[in-house]
Motif scaffolding. Sequence first.
Motif, mmCIF file in Angstrom:
data_model
loop_
_atom_site.group_PDB
_atom_site.id
_atom_site.type_symbol
_atom_site.label_atom_id
_atom_site.label_comp_id
_atom_site.label_asym_id
_atom_site.label_seq_id
_atom_site.Cartn_x
_atom_site.Cartn_y
_atom_site.Cartn_z
ATOM 1 N N THR A 138 0.837 -1.204 0.000
ATOM 2 C CA THR A 138 0.000 0.000 0.000
ATOM 3 C C THR A 138 0.868 1.249 0.000
ATOM 4 N N SER A 139 0.494 2.184 -0.849
ATOM 5 C CA SER A 139 1.111 3.512 -0.852
ATOM 6 C C SER A 139 0.128 4.500 -0.231
ATOM 7 N N HIS A 140 0.521 5.090 0.905
ATOM 8 C CA HIS A 140 -0.322 6.081 1.591
ATOM 9 C C HIS A 140 0.165 7.492 1.256
ATOM 10 N N ARG A 141 -0.765 8.408 1.149
ATOM 11 C CA ARG A 141 -0.421 9.843 1.134
ATOM 12 C C ARG A 141 -1.340 10.553 2.126
ATOM 13 N N PHE A 142 -0.751 11.154 3.151
ATOM 14 C CA PHE A 142 -1.488 11.870 4.185
ATOM 15 C C PHE A 142 -1.325 13.373 3.968
ATOM 16 N N LEU A 143 -2.414 14.097 4.127
ATOM 17 C CA LEU A 143 -2.372 15.547 4.189
ATOM 18 C C LEU A 143 -3.061 15.944 5.492
#
Length: 786
Positions: free
Chosen positions: A416-421
Amino acid sequence: MLVRFTLILLFSFSIIQAQTSRVTLSGYVREQGSGELLPGVSIRITERQTGTTTNAYGFYSLTLPASDSLNVIISSVGFQTETRTLVFRKSTELNLTLRAENRQLQEVVVSAEQIAKESQNVQMSTVSVPIQQMKAVPALLGEKDMLKVLQLLPGVQKGSEGNSGLYIRGGGPDQNLIMLDDAPVYNSFHLFGFFSLFNGDALKSVELIKGGFPARYGGRLSSVIEMQMKEGHKEAFHGEGGIGLISSRLVLEGPIKKNQSSFIISGRRTYADLLLRPLLPRENQAGYYFYDLNAKVNYDFGRRNKLYLSGYFGQDRFSFASRIDANSQGGGLNWGNATASLRWNHLFSDQLFANTSLIYSYYQFQVDARSSQTFNQVTSQYVLQNTSSIRDFSLKSSFDWSPSPKHAIKAGVLLTSHRFLPQTVTLESSIASQNVARSQPLDSYEGGLYLEDTYHPTTPLRINAGVRLSSFTTDGRTYVRPEPRLAVAYTFRQDWAVKASYATMNQYIHLLSNSGVGLPTDLWVPTTQNIAPQQSRQIALGVVKDYRPFSLTLEGFYKKMDGILSYKEGSSFLASTGLESLTETNRQPRSWEEQITAGQGWSYGTEFLLQKKTGRLTGWIGYTLSWIQNQFDELNSGQKFWARYDRRHDVSLVGIYHLNSRVTISGTWVYGTGQALSLPQSTFEIRGPIQSGNVSLFPAQVFDYNQRNSFRAAPYHRLDLSVQLRKQKRHHERTWEFSLYNAYSRRNPFFYYIDDSESTATQSKRILKQVSLFPIIPSISYGFKF
C-alpha cells in the motif's frame, strides 16, 4: 520479492502434494436465480466427518481418498439444505445452487440441524449476522444501519446516544479495519456519526472479527469488519428501494450478458435540506444532506477466471449563510469517501485459488468559513479554508490452497502507498496580511506478507497457525514487525468445544481525536520517526455449545495496547491546524507531533452470546462485562484512568419473529453502564487584579477536575420496536414498516454541562444538567421489490 517468496512456498507445497494419490472435489456455490456466489457455505462429507466452507468468492475445494459413494451436505443460514450422493473415483467439479428459504415450509426448521456448527469452527471471536436478519432489526428513523446492528453484539461498546461508532474490546474507532470489497473505508459515518454509509440493500455479507485474527488480516489493533457487495442478478432485471422520513434509496441489478456478466448500482440521498429550506427565513439559511452511490460489474470468463470492478462514492455537505444589511457570513463542512476495487479470480488447479486486487481509497474533509463586513463605507472580507485527507493505492494478492482435509493453507501479500495531508489552512483577509499555513503531504509505504494453515490433525482438534510480517516506511525510517497468530479448538461429544487464541497486531496509522466519537474533523496521521506504531497483544479463551438451532458462546479476553495516541492537555485539532492563532500575523501552527502524547491501554472482560439464526424466531442475547483503562505519562499525572467508552455492563436483547410470510415483528432492548466523563469536582476563584510581570490577572473561576474520567454518566437503556407488513403484488412486492425508536422515551444522556444561571452576587449555585437527544421517535417507511 514478497510475491516471489509466496509463489515459491506454494510451489513447494504442491510438490509434496503431488506425491499423494488423492482426488479433489471442488466447485462454486451460487444462489438459485440470481447466480450470486455465496461465501461461508458449509460443505460436509458425512462418511469422512470432515468438510470445508466456501471462500469469499464462493469457491470450495476438498481433497479426499477415492470412494464409490460420497454423501455431501451443503448448508448455509437463510438457504435450504441440499444433499448430494456422488461416485467419487476421480477429481470432480461440483457446482451447486442453493434456494433461499421459504418461511412457510416446515423443512426450514429441520434444515437448521444441518447448519455448520460453531463448535466445529476453529476461529473464535467471530460473528456473522445474516443480511436479512440485520434488515429486520428496528432502526432510528427507519434507516437500516449495519454498524448499529453490530453495536448490539457482545464486545462492541456503543458510543454516545445515536452514534454509530464502534469501540471493540477497548479499541477506538480508528482501530477497526472496515473493508468494502477489499477497500478500506476511513470514515464510515454520515450525519456526524448518526448513520453509517453502508446501504444494506447492496450488501451480500458482513462479518465481524473481534480477536484471534487470522494472519491474512492486519493493519488495525481491535477488529476486522469485512463487507462484500452483491454481484448483481445474472438472469433477470430486478430492483429494490425504499422511501423513509429523511432519505430514499434505490438498487437496480441485472444481467449484462445472461448467466455470464451482471451489474448492480445503488444510491441513497437525504432530503432534509429540501424540506427545511422553505421554513427558514431568507436572511438565515442552513442545510445538510448526504448521498452515497455503490456500483459493481462482473464478468465470468469461465471456470478459471472471473473479473470484478466495484466502487463507492459518498459525501456529506453542511452549509450555513446569513445576511444582515450589508454584512454577511457563511461556511460549510464537507467530508466524503471514495473507493474502487478491481479484482481478478484465477483458478490455477482444483486445489489452488488466487485473487489479485488493485484497490483505491480516498477520504477528505474540508471546513470553510467566510464573512464580509462594512463599517464607515469600508468593506473587509475574510475567507478561511481547512482541508485534510488520506489517499491509498494498494496491490493485494492472496492464495487459497487445499491439499487435503487436514490442511487449508492461505498465503498472500499486500502493498500500500499512503499519502497523508494532515491539514492545509488558508486565511485571506482584506485588512490583515495574508496568513497561510500548509502541511507538506506525507508519503509512506506499508507492506504485509502472510502464511497461515488451518490444520485438522484429528477429528476433535483444529489448529489455525500463521504469521504475518508487516512493514512501514516513512520519513526516512522503516519499521518491520512480525505478528504471530494462533487459534486452537477442541471439540468434545455433544457439540461442546473449548477454544483459545493469541494474536499480535500492529497499526501504522493513527487518528487524532478530541471527541472520542469519530467526528469528520479528526485527523489521520502516519507513524513517523518520532511517533511509533501502535501494537496490541490479545489472548482469548472460550467455550462453545451447539444446541440445534441455538449456539452458545462464552469468551474471556485480555488485550494490552501500546503506542496509542492522545492530544496533550490543552491541545486540540485547532492547535494542530493553526486555527487558534490565525488572528496573529505570520504565525505558523504548531506541528501535530508536538500536540500529542503516546500511552498504553488495557482491556479485559467476559462476553456471553446466545444466538439463533434459523426458524420463525431468530435473534440473540448478548452480555459483556469488561474493564478498559488507559495510561499516558503526560495526562492525569501519569496515573491510569478509565477510557471514555469503558462500560462495566453491556446488555443487548434482539428478537425477530416471522408471524407468517407477510408479517415480521422485531424488537431490541439495550442497557449499558454510563460513559466515563471528566467533569469539574469543585471551583475556586482567583481574585485580583494581581500583577504578574506586565500582565494583570483579573478575578477568574478555576475548575478542579480531579481525576480524568472520574464521573459516570447515567446508565443507558432503550427499547426499539418494529413491524414489517409485506404483500406480494402482481409485478412487485411492497413492504410497509412502522417503528418506534426509544419506545418508552428514556432520557438518555447525550452530554452534561454546569448551569450557574441561578448564582447571585452573594451566593454561588451550580447545577449539573443533562442534555438528552432522542425521545420516543415514531417512523414509517415504504419499501418495494420488483
